[in-house]
Write an enzyme that holds these catalytic residues in place. Structure first.
Site, mmCIF file in Angstrom:
data_model
loop_
_atom_site.group_PDB
_atom_site.id
_atom_site.type_symbol
_atom_site.label_atom_id
_atom_site.label_comp_id
_atom_site.label_asym_id
_atom_site.label_seq_id
_atom_site.Cartn_x
_atom_site.Cartn_y
_atom_site.Cartn_z
ATOM 1 N N HIS A 17 0.844 -1.205 0.000
ATOM 2 C CA HIS A 17 0.000 0.000 0.000
ATOM 3 C C HIS A 17 0.878 1.254 0.000
ATOM 4 O O HIS A 17 0.608 2.211 -0.729
ATOM 5 C CB HIS A 17 -0.881 0.061 1.266
ATOM 6 C CG HIS A 17 -1.954 -0.982 1.341
ATOM 7 N ND1 HIS A 17 -2.131 -1.792 2.444
ATOM 8 C CD2 HIS A 17 -2.930 -1.329 0.458
ATOM 9 C CE1 HIS A 17 -3.170 -2.584 2.237
ATOM 10 N NE2 HIS A 17 -3.665 -2.341 1.048
ATOM 11 N N LYS A 41 -17.990 -7.101 7.802
ATOM 12 C CA LYS A 41 -16.724 -7.815 7.993
ATOM 13 C C LYS A 41 -16.239 -7.662 9.422
ATOM 14 O O LYS A 41 -16.383 -6.593 10.019
ATOM 15 C CB LYS A 41 -15.661 -7.234 7.057
ATOM 16 C CG LYS A 41 -15.487 -8.009 5.772
ATOM 17 C CD LYS A 41 -14.171 -7.605 5.134
ATOM 18 C CE LYS A 41 -14.010 -8.110 3.724
ATOM 19 N NZ LYS A 41 -12.815 -7.530 3.091
ATOM 20 N N ARG A 94 -1.680 -6.089 -8.462
ATOM 21 C CA ARG A 94 -0.440 -6.845 -8.256
ATOM 22 C C ARG A 94 -0.224 -7.879 -9.340
ATOM 23 O O ARG A 94 0.885 -8.114 -9.775
ATOM 24 C CB ARG A 94 -0.490 -7.554 -6.889
ATOM 25 C CG ARG A 94 -0.442 -6.605 -5.728
ATOM 26 C CD ARG A 94 -0.976 -7.234 -4.482
ATOM 27 N NE ARG A 94 -2.371 -7.584 -4.663
ATOM 28 C CZ ARG A 94 -3.200 -7.913 -3.690
ATOM 29 N NH1 ARG A 94 -2.758 -7.997 -2.459
ATOM 30 N NH2 ARG A 94 -4.454 -8.194 -3.933
ATOM 31 N N SER A 132 -3.060 -7.811 2.607
ATOM 32 C CA SER A 132 -3.401 -7.758 4.031
ATOM 33 C C SER A 132 -3.887 -9.129 4.505
ATOM 34 O O SER A 132 -3.590 -9.554 5.616
ATOM 35 C CB SER A 132 -4.503 -6.728 4.279
ATOM 36 O OG SER A 132 -4.079 -5.456 3.865
HETATM 37 O O1 PNS Z 1 -8.922 -3.213 0.125
HETATM 38 P P1 PNS Z 1 -10.162 -3.764 -0.512
HETATM 39 O O2 PNS Z 1 -10.964 -4.524 0.520
HETATM 40 O O3 PNS Z 1 -9.858 -4.568 -1.743
HETATM 41 O O4 PNS Z 1 -11.052 -2.481 -0.983
HETATM 42 C C1 PNS Z 1 -12.287 -2.655 -1.626
HETATM 43 C C2 PNS Z 1 -13.028 -1.320 -1.788
HETATM 44 C C3 PNS Z 1 -13.115 -0.588 -0.476
HETATM 45 C C4 PNS Z 1 -12.298 -0.459 -2.801
HETATM 46 C C5 PNS Z 1 -14.447 -1.643 -2.326
HETATM 47 O O5 PNS Z 1 -15.017 -2.666 -1.552
HETATM 48 C C6 PNS Z 1 -15.395 -0.457 -2.330
HETATM 49 O O6 PNS Z 1 -15.209 0.488 -3.052
HETATM 50 N N1 PNS Z 1 -16.430 -0.522 -1.473
HETATM 51 C C7 PNS Z 1 -17.406 0.555 -1.341
HETATM 52 C C8 PNS Z 1 -18.799 0.138 -1.840
HETATM 53 C C9 PNS Z 1 -18.957 0.444 -3.286
HETATM 54 O O7 PNS Z 1 -18.781 1.550 -3.762
HETATM 55 N N2 PNS Z 1 -19.334 -0.607 -4.059
HETATM 56 C C10 PNS Z 1 -19.511 -0.530 -5.486
HETATM 57 C C11 PNS Z 1 -18.179 -0.528 -6.201
HETATM 58 S S1 PNS Z 1 -18.205 -1.567 -7.534
#
Ligand code: PNS
Length: 164
Positions: A17, A41, A94, A132
């Site tokens: 990150h 979660k 990645r 993570s």
């Molecule tokens: O680190 P992560 O868990 O891969 O991050 C995922 C994240 C936070 C980027 C994604 O879950 C997100 O944007 N969640 C917010 C809800 C949202 O906007 N959903 C529609 C997007 S397709």
């Protein structure tokens, strides 16, 4: 003035990150690291703990003139990005395996809000396998985390399981 949102769970922040944030700082004037509040979660670290660690470890990165700050959000990412007047969403990719999910999210976000671009960035190869999720698994099974997360994160993980 270009502002980007770097969203994620950051549970915990990894060296991968931080590498993306350093690279993002070469492209943007401001990066808001946005921690998703996900009531579904069960996280290892609370939002406040994640935020505190991010703020600490960000002091050690090369950011030039880029302003980096940490925030959290709930609900749709694009709504948050609009409210922050962001131009872009940054996501790290990645490996090809990340791409399919990231592409789906990027296209959905674009459909929801066409004015915000998603920018995919590649971390250094050294971090191409660091996540993570794996960091937590390795830690919980007693493996070595040096080089994968900042030392502060490793010590906070140890404190957490020892009840400190
Ligand atoms: O680190 P992560 O868990 O891969 O991050 C995922 C994240 C936070 C980027 C994604 O879950 C997100 O944007 N969640 C917010 C809800 C949202 O906007 N959903 C529609 C997007 S397709």
């Amino acid at each position: 003035m270009r502002r980007a949102i770097y969203p994620g769970s950051f549970d915990p922040v990894t060296n991968g990150h931080l590498d993306i944030i350093e690279r993002g700082c070469k492209l943007f004037d401001e990066i808001i690291i946005a921690i998703l509040v996900n009531p579904e979660k069960q996280p290892f670290f609370s939002i406040e703990e994640r935020r505190g660690m991010l703020e600490e470890v960000l002091k050690g990165i090369a950011r030039g003139k880029c302003v980096v700050r940490v925030d959290h959000f709930q609900g749709l990412l694009v709504h948050y990005a609009l409210a922050q007047k962001a131009d872009a969403i940054v996501r790290g990719i990645r490996a090809i395996s990340d791409y399919e999910y990231e592409l789906q999210m990027a296209l959905m976000n674009r459909r929801l809000e066409p004015s915000i671009e998603t920018v995919f960035m590649m971390p250094a190869e050294t971090y191409s396998y660091v996540s993570s999720r794996l960091v937590k698994e390795v830690f919980q099974l007693g493996g070595e985390l040096a080089g994968l997360v900042p030392p502060l994160v490793e010590s906070r993980m140890k404190e957490k399981v020892s009840g400190g």
